[in-house]
Design a protein around this motif. Structure first.
Motif, PDB file in Angstrom:
ATOM      1  N   LYS A   1     119.696  38.539  15.984  1.00 45.33           N
ATOM      2  CA  LYS A   1     119.994  37.179  16.629  1.00 45.33           C
ATOM      3  C   LYS A   1     119.238  35.981  15.930  1.00 45.33           C
ATOM      4  O   LYS A   1     118.031  36.157  15.682  1.00 45.33           O
ATOM      5  N   GLU A   2     120.145  34.959  15.877  1.00 43.05           N
ATOM      6  CA  GLU A   2     119.237  33.526  15.453  1.00 43.05           C
ATOM      7  C   GLU A   2     118.304  33.047  16.133  1.00 43.05           C
ATOM      8  O   GLU A   2     118.547  32.874  17.467  1.00 43.05           O
ATOM      9  N   ARG A   3     117.266  33.329  15.785  1.00 39.32           N
ATOM     10  CA  ARG A   3     115.947  32.632  16.444  1.00 39.32           C
ATOM     11  C   ARG A   3     115.995  31.152  16.539  1.00 39.32           C
ATOM     12  O   ARG A   3     115.897  30.530  17.427  1.00 39.32           O
ATOM     13  N   TRP A   4     116.226  30.600  15.597  1.00 31.77           N
ATOM     14  CA  TRP A   4     116.292  29.189  15.394  1.00 31.77           C
ATOM     15  C   TRP A   4     116.783  28.647  13.698  1.00 31.77           C
ATOM     16  O   TRP A   4     117.079  29.501  13.170  1.00 31.77           O
ATOM     17  N   ALA A   5     117.313  27.281  13.958  1.00 35.19           N
ATOM     18  CA  ALA A   5     117.758  26.787  12.779  1.00 35.19           C
ATOM     19  C   ALA A   5     117.448  25.585  12.402  1.00 35.19           C
ATOM     20  O   ALA A   5     117.058  24.681  13.446  1.00 35.19           O
ATOM     21  N   LEU A   6     116.814  25.272  11.177  1.00 33.36           N
ATOM     22  CA  LEU A   6     116.253  23.931  10.809  1.00 33.36           C
ATOM     23  C   LEU A   6     117.138  23.250  10.148  1.00 33.36           C
ATOM     24  O   LEU A   6     117.671  23.625   8.895  1.00 33.36           O
ATOM     25  N   ASP A   7     117.515  22.125  10.165  1.00 33.79           N
ATOM     26  CA  ASP A   7     118.496  21.308   9.660  1.00 33.79           C
ATOM     27  C   ASP A   7     118.025  20.685   8.318  1.00 33.79           C
ATOM     28  O   ASP A   7     117.764  19.349   8.352  1.00 33.79           O
ATOM     29  N   GLU A   8     117.641  21.303   7.293  1.00 33.86           N
ATOM     30  CA  GLU A   8     117.233  20.917   6.032  1.00 33.86           C
ATOM     31  C   GLU A   8     117.689  21.683   4.969  1.00 33.86           C
ATOM     32  O   GLU A   8     117.696  22.667   4.955  1.00 33.86           O
ATOM     33  N   GLY A   9     118.309  20.760   3.975  1.00 32.09           N
ATOM     34  CA  GLY A   9     118.812  21.612   2.663  1.00 32.09           C
ATOM     35  C   GLY A   9     117.754  21.815   1.957  1.00 32.09           C
ATOM     36  O   GLY A   9     117.195  21.234   1.195  1.00 32.09           O
ATOM     37  N   LEU A  10     117.348  23.239   1.839  1.00 34.46           N
ATOM     38  CA  LEU A  10     116.214  23.575   1.002  1.00 34.46           C
ATOM     39  C   LEU A  10     116.719  24.218  -0.326  1.00 34.46           C
ATOM     40  O   LEU A  10     116.005  23.758  -1.480  1.00 34.46           O
ATOM     41  N   PRO A  11     117.664  24.944  -0.672  1.00 38.64           N
ATOM     42  CA  PRO A  11     117.726  25.411  -2.004  1.00 38.64           C
ATOM     43  C   PRO A  11     118.120  24.434  -3.294  1.00 38.64           C
ATOM     44  O   PRO A  11     118.639  23.219  -2.813  1.00 38.64           O
TER      45      PRO A  11
END
Length: 714
Positions: free
Chosen positions: A408-418
């Motif tokens: 299950k997805e625990r959380w998502a952070l809206d930052e483009g990293l790659p």
């Protein structure tokens, strides 16, 4: 022997050898410009010594011109025999094919010569309708199953007895990259051939073990991305046909798994990944037919697979935790394509059972093969032990953490990293493929390092900043504000700091020669002025406070090829003090090594070697002073040939060996052998235009015009 590497003027008829006995080799420090070493023996004669070889378990050194073949004793240089080569055809096959046998073509047949005695071993035809007057690269395989290629067909031989095992009046498909696969020295492996209208696998026994009425996948072979149409992992052979992918056992030819696709691009997407370490025996995972296939490269068999229809898309990466793998797959398509995007599975590596499936809908670029998704658009997946989760970051959907237990997805952070760079390169196995694909090939160089963990915190890297993320909630605890971070290329949590490597340099010497260098397609070519693909500076390290992200220390005066910078991540800020202590200045100026600007850095044994424009050197530990150096301009690099039991390898400029740690260099006419562990030049051959090694008996052969000398390593 590769004919293209042995061109020269033939037809020298007068062959008179004289022998001179000399003394052994002295040991000298390279930094002292050592005098030339003395050979064990030397010979003089009118001869084209570029056609020199060693055979009969190192007992005979032989050479030829267009009409004569001469053998000398390696013990004392005395002539053992001299014979003619009736009907020798320069355009046909010629060269040594095993330790015992030398082969040449007379235009109608092949003749095998016993290297030990110089007598004929056999005369034989390469097969019905196959002409021997037009040899074509490559010759592949081992002496028990070796392929010869001609313009009109191919044949497979058991070389020493001269037994023709298999032949076909069909030329190879020379557009493929490569057109033939074999593992030289592997007595059990056969030969895979991409012919003009079909693909064939001939086993070591000479029998046709597998074939398909289909040609190789040309997209994968170089039209868009010049990856090879065949990949091997131990006993596993992954073959890419136009619309089909087959996993073979390369000893038996058994089909272990396969799938037919609707188009070439879908077939080209298939990737295989080593599911574990780098010892060569870790499982290989690929996805075929809607299932994950786990294969054993040691035995060449499938030992586990997931149920039919349990997997969507093709494998694109993975992370291991114990007996399970977090496997990333991808489904291509547009916004409305079913199941398009990235899929994450937890798969047991022993049983193939799928524990869970997660999906995040990342839309994919259709223009590159699957291997470039990880790095170009995606960073991960990574298993994080403290967080007990799988971390995945994408360029436009942010960072996500999935629970290891249930997916299950625990959380998502809206930052483009790659973040990655696209660079041009060539990647091929023959001159045609290289020339044809130079303007088409691209590779993606990912700069995002793997995330690191603290207590309840995940540290992840963007382009020029670091994020500290709460492992439980996904909220950003802090974002680094250091002005020194221009491009993040390394990350570590050590010594009380979050250590960031920043800056990156990549040029044609890292990723392939520029388009102006096509003269030596089979070699690694280093150039004086390589095309620079990436140059983000300054180069160095920054330490951030783990609690606040504030900069606590930095040293950014490194050079792009300094081994301290391109090597492993430092454990703490002592790397800065070491730099300062070296010459009471920050940074080590590589120009002080005396070999010009450094083009490449690598290790031989435990020692660091710097390749410069005007030579090679090793540094004194903790100093910029050279422990040893060898002069030589990069543009004057010459070949070195290394004879082995079944074939010979040749390299341009230098050859490194790790047991013992020796470096062989050949610049212009200067030959040196460096013991990198002791930092000494142990052999300097003075003048030689041809250098060949037989390391099984510590022999070095150096030819200068009509003079041949043999040296022994201490």
């Amino acid at each position: 022997m590769r004919r293209g590497a042995f061109s020269g003027v033939a037809g020298l008829l007068a062959i008179t050898w004289t022998m001179v006995a000399i003394v052994a080799v002295p040991q000298t420090s390279a930094a002292d410009k050592p005098p030339a070493s003395s050979p064990v023996w030397a010979t003089q004669g009118k001869y084209d010594l570029n056609r020199l070889g060693v055979g009969a378990e190192g007992k005979v050194v032989y050479a030829r011109d267009g009409k004569h073949f001469t053998g000398l004793s390696t013990e004392d240089g005395k002539q053992k025999y001299q014979r003619e080569l009736p009907g020798f055809e320069e355009k046909g096959w010629w060269g040594h094919v095993s330790d015992a046998t030398y082969v040449y073509s007379n235009g109608k047949e092949l003749i095998g010569i016993d290297i030990a005695t110089g007598t004929d071993r056999w005369h034989a035809s390469p097969g019905e309708g196959i002409k021997t007057d037009a040899f074509v690269l490559p010759r592949r395989g081992n002496p028990k199953a070796m392929m010869f290629a001609f313009e009109s067909g191919v044949s497979v031989w058991d070389i020493d007895p001269g037994k023709l095992l298999w032949s076909a009046r069909e030329p190879l498909d020379y557009d493929m990259v490569p057109d033939t696969w074999a593992r030289e020295g592997d007595q059990d492996a056969g030969v895979l051939m991409f012919l003009k209208s079909r693909t064939v696998y001939v086993g070591a026994n000479g029998k046709e073990l597998w074939s398909a009425k289909d040609t190789g996948n040309r997209r994968r072979g170089g039209k868009d991305v010049a990856n090879t149409a065949v990949v091997d992992y131990g006993r596993l052979l992954l073959v890419y046909l136009s619309k089909q992918v087959i996993l073979l056992n390369n000893a038996t030819g058994e089909v272990l798994a396969s799938q037919t696709f609707p188009n070439e691009e879908a077939a080209a997407d298939v990737e295989a990944f080593k599911a574990g370490g780098e010892d060569g025996n870790e499982p290989v995972l690929l996805t075929l037919g809607g299932r994950a296939v786990l294969a054993d490269p040691k035995e060449g068999k499938v030992f586990a697979q997931s149920p039919e229809g349990s997997i969507l898309g093709q494998a694109a990466g993975g992370a291991i935790n114990g007996d399970d793998m977090a496997a990333l797959t991808a489904v291509r398509g547009g916004d409305r394509s079913p199941n398009v995007g990235l899929h994450l599975y937890r798969i047991n590596l022993k049983s193939g059972a799928v524990a869970w499936h997660a999906y995040n809908g990342q839309i994919l670029d259709n223009r590159q093969i699957m291997g470039h998704i990880v790095g170009e658009r995606v960073n991960g997946p990574f298993y994080l032990d403290k967080a007990k989760g799988v971390f995945l970051a994408t360029s436009d959907k942010g960072a996500r953490l999935y629970n290891w237990d249930d997916g299950k997805e625990r959380w998502a952070l809206d930052e483009g990293l790659p973040n990655s760079y696209r660079v041009m390169k060539y990647w091929g196995h023959n001159s045609f493929s290289i020339i044809r694909t130079m303007m088409q090939n691209r590779t993606y160089v990912p700069t995002n390092p793997a995330p690191v963990e603290g207590d309840g915190v995940i540290y992840a890297a963007g382009n020029d900043q670091i994020f500290a993320i709460d492992a439980s909630t996904g909220k950003a605890k802090w974002t680094s504000k250091s002005k020194n971070l221009s491009l993040v290329s390394g990350l570590a949590n050590s010594g009380g700091s979050i250590i960031v490597r920043q800056g990156i340099h990549a040029d044609a010497n890292d990723y392939g020669a520029p388009v102006t260098i096509v003269t030596q397609p089979l070699e690694r070519t280093y150039v004086e002025e390589p095309e620079v693909y990436i140059d983000e500076s300054p180069y160095g390290f920054v330490g951030l406070d783990p609690a606040t992200g504030k900069e606590s220390w930095s040293c950014t005066d490194f050079e792009s090829h300094d081994y301290e910078f391109v090597g492993g991540m430092p454990k703490d800020n002592s790397i800065c003090s070491v730099q300062a202590k070296a010459k009471k200045e920050k940074g080590c100026k590589l120009s002080k090594l005396g070999v010009g600007s450094v083009l490449y850095t690598y290790s031989v044994g435990d020692q660091i070697v710097y390749l410069g424009k005007s030579g090679m050197a090793g540094a004194v530990p903790g100093s910029c002073a050279p422990a040893w150096s060898v002069d030589g301009a990069v543009k004057k690099q010459e070949k070195i040939y290394d004879f082995t039991a079944d074939d010979e390898d040749h390299t341009t400029g230098f050859l490194q060996k790790t047991s013992p740690a020796h470096l062989f260099t050949h610049y212009g006419n200067n030959v040196n052998v460096v013991d990198t562990a002791s930092g000494k030049v142990i052999l300097s051959a003075g003048k030689a235009d041809v250098v060949k090694l037989y390391l099984a008996q510590k022999m070095v052969f150096a030819a200068d015009g009509e003079k041949l000398a043999m040296y022994r390593l201490p």
